[in-house]
Scaffold this motif. Structure first.
Motif, PDB file in Angstrom:
ATOM      1  N   ILE A 149       7.649  18.909 -31.416  1.00 34.30           N
ATOM      2  CA  ILE A 149       8.549  18.164 -32.019  1.00 34.30           C
ATOM      3  C   ILE A 149       8.343  16.651 -32.104  1.00 34.30           C
ATOM      4  N   GLY A 150       8.109  16.019 -30.890  1.00 33.78           N
ATOM      5  CA  GLY A 150       7.751  14.446 -30.895  1.00 33.78           C
ATOM      6  C   GLY A 150       6.572  14.202 -31.670  1.00 33.78           C
ATOM      7  N   VAL A 151       5.548  15.210 -31.794  1.00 36.43           N
ATOM      8  CA  VAL A 151       4.315  14.902 -32.629  1.00 36.43           C
ATOM      9  C   VAL A 151       4.838  14.834 -34.322  1.00 36.43           C
ATOM     10  N   ALA A 152       5.532  15.831 -34.576  1.00 38.76           N
ATOM     11  CA  ALA A 152       5.858  16.097 -35.971  1.00 38.76           C
ATOM     12  C   ALA A 152       6.938  15.329 -36.265  1.00 38.76           C
ATOM     13  N   THR A 153       7.779  14.481 -35.563  1.00 34.92           N
ATOM     14  CA  THR A 153       8.865  13.615 -36.026  1.00 34.92           C
ATOM     15  C   THR A 153       8.215  12.239 -36.555  1.00 34.92           C
ATOM     16  N   PRO A 154       8.627  12.009 -37.634  1.00 37.26           N
ATOM     17  CA  PRO A 154       7.948  10.511 -38.270  1.00 37.26           C
ATOM     18  C   PRO A 154       8.382   9.339 -37.400  1.00 37.26           C
ATOM     19  N   THR A 155       7.378   8.433 -37.224  1.00 38.50           N
ATOM     20  CA  THR A 155       7.614   7.613 -36.300  1.00 38.50           C
ATOM     21  C   THR A 155       8.708   6.404 -36.881  1.00 38.50           C
ATOM     22  N   VAL A 158      11.979   8.011 -35.886  1.00 41.99           N
ATOM     23  CA  VAL A 158      12.294   7.619 -34.369  1.00 41.99           C
ATOM     24  C   VAL A 158      12.716   6.194 -34.205  1.00 41.99           C
ATOM     25  N   GLY A 159      12.245   5.220 -34.794  1.00 39.68           N
ATOM     26  CA  GLY A 159      12.475   3.939 -34.706  1.00 39.68           C
ATOM     27  C   GLY A 159      13.825   3.706 -35.272  1.00 39.68           C
ATOM     28  N   LEU A 160      14.204   4.172 -36.555  1.00 41.94           N
ATOM     29  CA  LEU A 160      15.666   4.002 -37.039  1.00 41.94           C
ATOM     30  C   LEU A 160      16.904   4.538 -36.152  1.00 41.94           C
ATOM     31  N   VAL A 161      16.640   5.764 -35.643  1.00 40.56           N
ATOM     32  CA  VAL A 161      17.597   6.479 -34.761  1.00 40.56           C
ATOM     33  C   VAL A 161      17.723   5.624 -33.680  1.00 40.56           C
ATOM     34  N   LEU A 162      16.620   5.055 -32.891  1.00 40.85           N
ATOM     35  CA  LEU A 162      16.857   4.565 -31.567  1.00 40.85           C
ATOM     36  C   LEU A 162      17.567   3.113 -32.078  1.00 40.85           C
ATOM     37  N   ILE A 193       6.957   7.560 -27.612  1.00 43.53           N
ATOM     38  CA  ILE A 193       7.257   9.134 -27.927  1.00 43.53           C
ATOM     39  C   ILE A 193       6.435  10.005 -28.552  1.00 43.53           C
ATOM     40  N   PRO A 194       5.865   9.711 -29.705  1.00 43.64           N
ATOM     41  CA  PRO A 194       4.649  10.330 -30.017  1.00 43.64           C
ATOM     42  C   PRO A 194       3.226  10.385 -29.235  1.00 43.64           C
TER      43      PRO A 194
END
Length: 339
Positions: A149-155, A158-162, A193-194
């Motif tokens: 999941i971490g590899v497949a999630t766009p960076t 992740v930044g926008l969610v954080l 994360i990735p």
């Protein structure tokens, strides 16, 4: 010993030549792309949007001053020689030497990458180690599902969610800028994360492979506890391929800084590269890309050269082969060392 020394020199030489070849290929690819992309660098030098009002004579003078009127092949070799001698020219936009500009941004990106690397290594080893050690199938399956999941999630996602959770909702960390250590956390986590997902995948797989080796039941038969065998023997052997991945992760973190620094409006190599691409500042783009590629290649090269030193099995294997077969088997040893 002479055979081993020759093998070592040959191994190092091949790795260094391959690293140089990769850097040359990166430079050539970026150069070609920059000259294919539409746009006139002379207009950028003349003043960006204001360059549209420059006369043909002024644009011609600018092209002659910066060598842009030369054939493409001449410009290529001129810039290639500049890259080799660390003279990356003058920025079209900032009108300053490229190298000092990149050096000023490098410290910020290096700080961000160092923070991300520490978090990625700790998180990756924890998840991968716990997934391989736990005897709970549910927990093991859950932890094994996290790295993909971490590899497949766009960076950028992740930044926008954080940013939404920890900046706008909780207000714990700043959403942009460079305001000390607090402003490093969110962009660093975005990059970590990735990277942690990759480390966790490799470490968990290596642990499971190492746990099936004959030394594990032998160690247990000697009375060692399962935890001690796991930490002292299994994890120690599983770290070897993980170290190789960590070397690749260091280079990828510098490349990932472009997205992270853009999202969080943080000055650094990534932000400088983005602005340079948008303005077609050829010297800055080439310099930034080569700097990132250099970090990536040098890190990988160092890991390759250190791997025979940190893997005692490879050293002992080389010594046994050389002692048994003599200098006539040098080529066979080289293949084993390079594997």
């Amino acid at each position: 010993m002479n055979v081993i020394a020759r093998v070592t020199r040959s191994y190092v030489t091949r790795r260094v030549m391959f690293a140089v070849l990769v850097l040359w290929a990166v430079f050539t690819a970026v150069f070609i792309i920059l000259f294919i992309v539409p746009g006139d660098p002379a207009q950028v030098i003349a003043g960006g949007a204001g360059g549209l009002e420059a006369t043909d004579e002024q644009l011609a003078a600018i092209r002659a001053q910066y060598g842009l009127d030369q054939p493409v092949i001449v410009q290529y070799f001129s810039m290639l020689w500049g890259a080799v001698t660390l003279d990356w020219g003058t920025s079209f936009v900032f009108k300053q030497p490229v190298l000092p500009l990149l050096a000023a941004n490098f410290a910020s990106t290096a700080q961000l990458a160092a923070f991300a690397l520490i978090v990625a290594v700790l998180l990756g080893l924890l998840i991968g180690g716990l997934a391989a050690y736990t005897q709970s199938r549910l927990l093991s399956s859950t932890l094994d599902a996290l790295p993909p999941i971490g590899v497949a999630t766009p960076t950028f996602w992740v930044g926008l969610v954080l940013m939404q959770v920890f900046s706008f909702t909780l207000g714990w960390f700043p959403a942009s800028g460079d305001q000390g250590l607090a402003s490093v956390v969110l962009p660093g986590l975005t990059m970590a994360i990735p990277a942690a997902a990759i480390i966790a995948q490799v470490f968990a797989k290596s642990l499971r492979t190492a746990s099936n080796e004959p030394f594990v039941p032998v160690a247990r038969a000697k009375g060692l506890s399962r935890l001690r065998v796991f930490l002292s023997h299994t994890a120690r052997n599983a770290l070897l391929p993980t170290v190789t991945v960590m070397g690749l992760v260091i280079g990828s973190l510098f490349a990932a800084s472009t997205v992270s620094e853009t999202i969080f409006s943080r000055n650094g190599l990534g932000m400088a590269l983005q602005h340079s691409v948008q303005s077609k500042d050829i010297p800055m783009v080439l310099g930034a890309v080569m700097l990132v590629a250099g970090v990536y290649v040098i890190t990988t090269l160092v890991v390759d050269l250190l791997y025979p030193l940190i893997d005692p099995r490879l050293r002992s294997q080389t010594a046994r082969i050389s002692a048994a077969n003599g200098p006539s088997e040098q080529s066979a040893i080289e293949e084993r060392v390079s594997a």
